[in-house]
Design an enzyme around this catalytic site. Sequence first.
Site, PDB file in Angstrom:
ATOM      1  N   SER A  27       0.828  -1.210   0.000  1.00  0.00           N
ATOM      2  CA  SER A  27       0.000   0.000   0.000  1.00  0.00           C
ATOM      3  C   SER A  27       0.863   1.261   0.000  1.00  0.00           C
ATOM      4  CB  SER A  27      -0.944   0.011   1.209  1.00  0.00           C
ATOM      5  OG  SER A  27      -0.208  -0.097   2.416  1.00  0.00           O
ATOM      6  N   ASN A 113      -2.062  -1.489  13.600  1.00  0.00           N
ATOM      7  CA  ASN A 113      -3.518  -1.313  13.618  1.00  0.00           C
ATOM      8  C   ASN A 113      -3.931  -0.017  14.319  1.00  0.00           C
ATOM      9  OD1 ASN A 113      -3.466  -3.743  12.361  1.00  0.00           O
ATOM     10  ND2 ASN A 113      -4.323  -4.934  14.058  1.00  0.00           N
ATOM     11  N   HIS A 159     -40.479  21.718 -11.761  1.00  0.00           N
ATOM     12  CA  HIS A 159     -40.675  20.804 -12.900  1.00  0.00           C
ATOM     13  C   HIS A 159     -39.974  21.325 -14.160  1.00  0.00           C
ATOM     14  CE1 HIS A 159     -43.984  18.967 -10.509  1.00  0.00           C
ATOM     15  NE2 HIS A 159     -44.183  20.221 -10.150  1.00  0.00           N
ATOM     16  N   SER A 286     -15.259  22.705 -29.651  1.00  0.00           N
ATOM     17  CA  SER A 286     -15.405  21.428 -30.335  1.00  0.00           C
ATOM     18  C   SER A 286     -14.310  21.321 -31.376  1.00  0.00           C
ATOM     19  CB  SER A 286     -16.777  21.370 -31.012  1.00  0.00           C
ATOM     20  OG  SER A 286     -16.767  20.416 -32.053  1.00  0.00           O
ATOM     21  N   LYS A 292     -18.927  26.090 -31.304  1.00  0.00           N
ATOM     22  CA  LYS A 292     -19.296  25.556 -29.990  1.00  0.00           C
ATOM     23  C   LYS A 292     -18.502  26.176 -28.840  1.00  0.00           C
ATOM     24  CE  LYS A 292     -21.738  22.594 -29.003  1.00  0.00           C
ATOM     25  NZ  LYS A 292     -21.599  21.155 -29.095  1.00  0.00           N
ATOM     26  N   GLU A 299     -19.926  20.269 -16.586  1.00  0.00           N
ATOM     27  CA  GLU A 299     -20.231  18.860 -16.896  1.00  0.00           C
ATOM     28  C   GLU A 299     -19.328  17.919 -16.100  1.00  0.00           C
ATOM     29  OE1 GLU A 299     -21.661  18.539 -21.373  1.00  0.00           O
ATOM     30  OE2 GLU A 299     -19.913  19.831 -21.170  1.00  0.00           O
ATOM     31  N   TYR A 326      -9.412  -5.905  13.270  1.00  0.00           N
ATOM     32  CA  TYR A 326      -8.764  -5.524  12.014  1.00  0.00           C
ATOM     33  C   TYR A 326      -8.728  -6.701  11.043  1.00  0.00           C
ATOM     34  CZ  TYR A 326      -5.335  -4.094   8.581  1.00  0.00           C
ATOM     35  OH  TYR A 326      -4.726  -3.792   7.396  1.00  0.00           O
ATOM     36  N   GLN A 331      -7.241  -2.303   4.423  1.00  0.00           N
ATOM     37  CA  GLN A 331      -6.231  -1.526   3.716  1.00  0.00           C
ATOM     38  C   GLN A 331      -6.847  -0.816   2.505  1.00  0.00           C
ATOM     39  OE1 GLN A 331      -2.079  -2.881   3.409  1.00  0.00           O
ATOM     40  NE2 GLN A 331      -2.475  -3.082   1.226  1.00  0.00           N
TER      41      GLN A 331
HETATM   42  N1  ARG Z   1      -1.203  -1.088   5.583  1.00  0.00           N
HETATM   43  C1  ARG Z   1      -2.114  -1.593   6.572  1.00  0.00           C
HETATM   44  C2  ARG Z   1      -3.485  -0.979   6.321  1.00  0.00           C
HETATM   45  O1  ARG Z   1      -3.572   0.037   5.730  1.00  0.00           O
HETATM   46  C3  ARG Z   1      -1.664  -1.213   7.923  1.00  0.00           C
HETATM   47  C4  ARG Z   1      -2.205  -2.078   8.994  1.00  0.00           C
HETATM   48  C5  ARG Z   1      -1.600  -3.414   8.850  1.00  0.00           C
HETATM   49  N2  ARG Z   1      -1.954  -4.275   9.912  1.00  0.00           N
HETATM   50  C6  ARG Z   1      -1.796  -5.597   9.826  1.00  0.00           C
HETATM   51  N3  ARG Z   1      -2.161  -6.287  10.851  1.00  0.00           N
HETATM   52  N4  ARG Z   1      -1.313  -6.178   8.758  1.00  0.00           N
HETATM   53  O2  ARG Z   1      -4.492  -1.526   6.717  1.00  0.00           O
END
Ligand code: ARG
Length: 466
Positions: A27, A113, A159, A286, A292, A299, A326, A331
């Site tokens: 991540s 966590n 309307h 356009s 245009k 939009e 968790y 993630q």
């Molecule tokens: N990158 C993880 C997330 O965003 C961080 C927490 C990871 N915790 C774990 N027990 N693997 O959720």
Amino acid sequence: MPKNKQATWGGRFATGPAALMLRFSESASFDRRLAPFDIAGSRAHSAMLAHVGLITPKERDAIHAGLDAILLEIERGEFAWDERLEDVHMNIEHALTMRVPSAAKMHTARSRNDQVATDMRLFFKHACSVLAAKVAGAQRALLAAAQRSEGVLIPGYTHLQRAQPVPAAHHLLAWLEMLERDRSRFQEVGGKANECPLGSGALAGTTLPIDREFTAKQLGFVDARGRARVTQNSMDAVADRDLFAEFALACALFGVHFSRIAEDLILWSSTEFKFVALPDEFCTGSSLMPQKKNPDSCELLRGKSARLQGNLHTLLTLMKGLPLTYNRDLQEDKVPVFDSFDQASICADVLEATVAGMAFNPGRCAAASSDPALLATDLADYLVAKGVPFREAHHVVGAVVALAERKGCPIPELATSELRRLHPRFGPDWAKVFDLKRALAMRKGTGMPGPVQLARQFARWKKTLA
Ligand code: ARG
């Protein structure tokens, strides 16, 4: 060094993750933007560890100096992010450990966590104050446009049919009300983020003698009187993602609002309406039709609001049915949140700029709003003031409208005798009802579009947005 780069958890593993798994599970490519918050969290946490004697002041100072140096590197774009280290937390901890031996103590009494829950709460406090300020910017541009539109009347619609004439400013101030709800919603969500999860550990806290309130205060998780605000259940603290959905909802509703504003502007700028001209800088042409001028910023505002709704939906679906506490699924909570923040931010800026450059076309607006039929309700009110029950008055004025249509003339050009034939209470003064200025002046009550109220609303907004 263990057999794989996962220095933080590699101990019990015979081999490191497959390259495919690393690519799949990292991540760092998107959560690196949490780095300033992650570093603030680590600074506060290590300050607390020193405060309770779990590390020495010297170790704390070394950790702080290392974190400061890493933050600087990140800000300069010189930090070597390594996706094999999974996420922002491990990248920073690993880099720190490379330079500061005592960094091996930094993760004492902490889990990723409670760490990521804390980072995200810091992010939400920041994001909500940024968005509240940007919404205020759009509101200020709208207020200025409303002030510039003085004297311009347009038909108000229901309307999408012409209903009753209103000052263009009254319509713009309606948008301001919508945005004010967004602004206060962002402030509320930012306020809810103000609780520190650090110390919840992985899910069950820690056996070590930490001081959660100390950490919370370091990070600014405090109430108005400076008292620490900490989460009250370690399991909920690491499993809870309500704020994510609330933030996404605040963005999605803001999107609903700016897409309705955009739709009004798209209609108003069409050849059919021509009530406003939108700024060239926010329109495109356009590639084929030279004449245009397309209202692309509006939009895109309308289109991007779909994305904000999608992000909310993603988050709700992500959370439903997840067992406490968790799970790695969580993630995936960051991508939609960051996207909502980024898109809501740029949409607020574009809305502000588009509105700042728009100009009403007074001639077209006057032509559209001066149809006397738009004051038919006022004629019914005239009869009501003379004692006629509203239902009867409504019916009679319907007949007046039909008569004018049959004769092909505007209502005020009908003869008093013709009206009297429809109802004896029509007096010689009936036609003054169609004086637009008078019609508006009579709308005096709170929230109505008369000049007295309009002036009051202008004063209120100037004060609110100062
Ligand atoms: N990158 C993880 C997330 O965003 C961080 C927490 C990871 N915790 C774990 N027990 N693997 O959720």
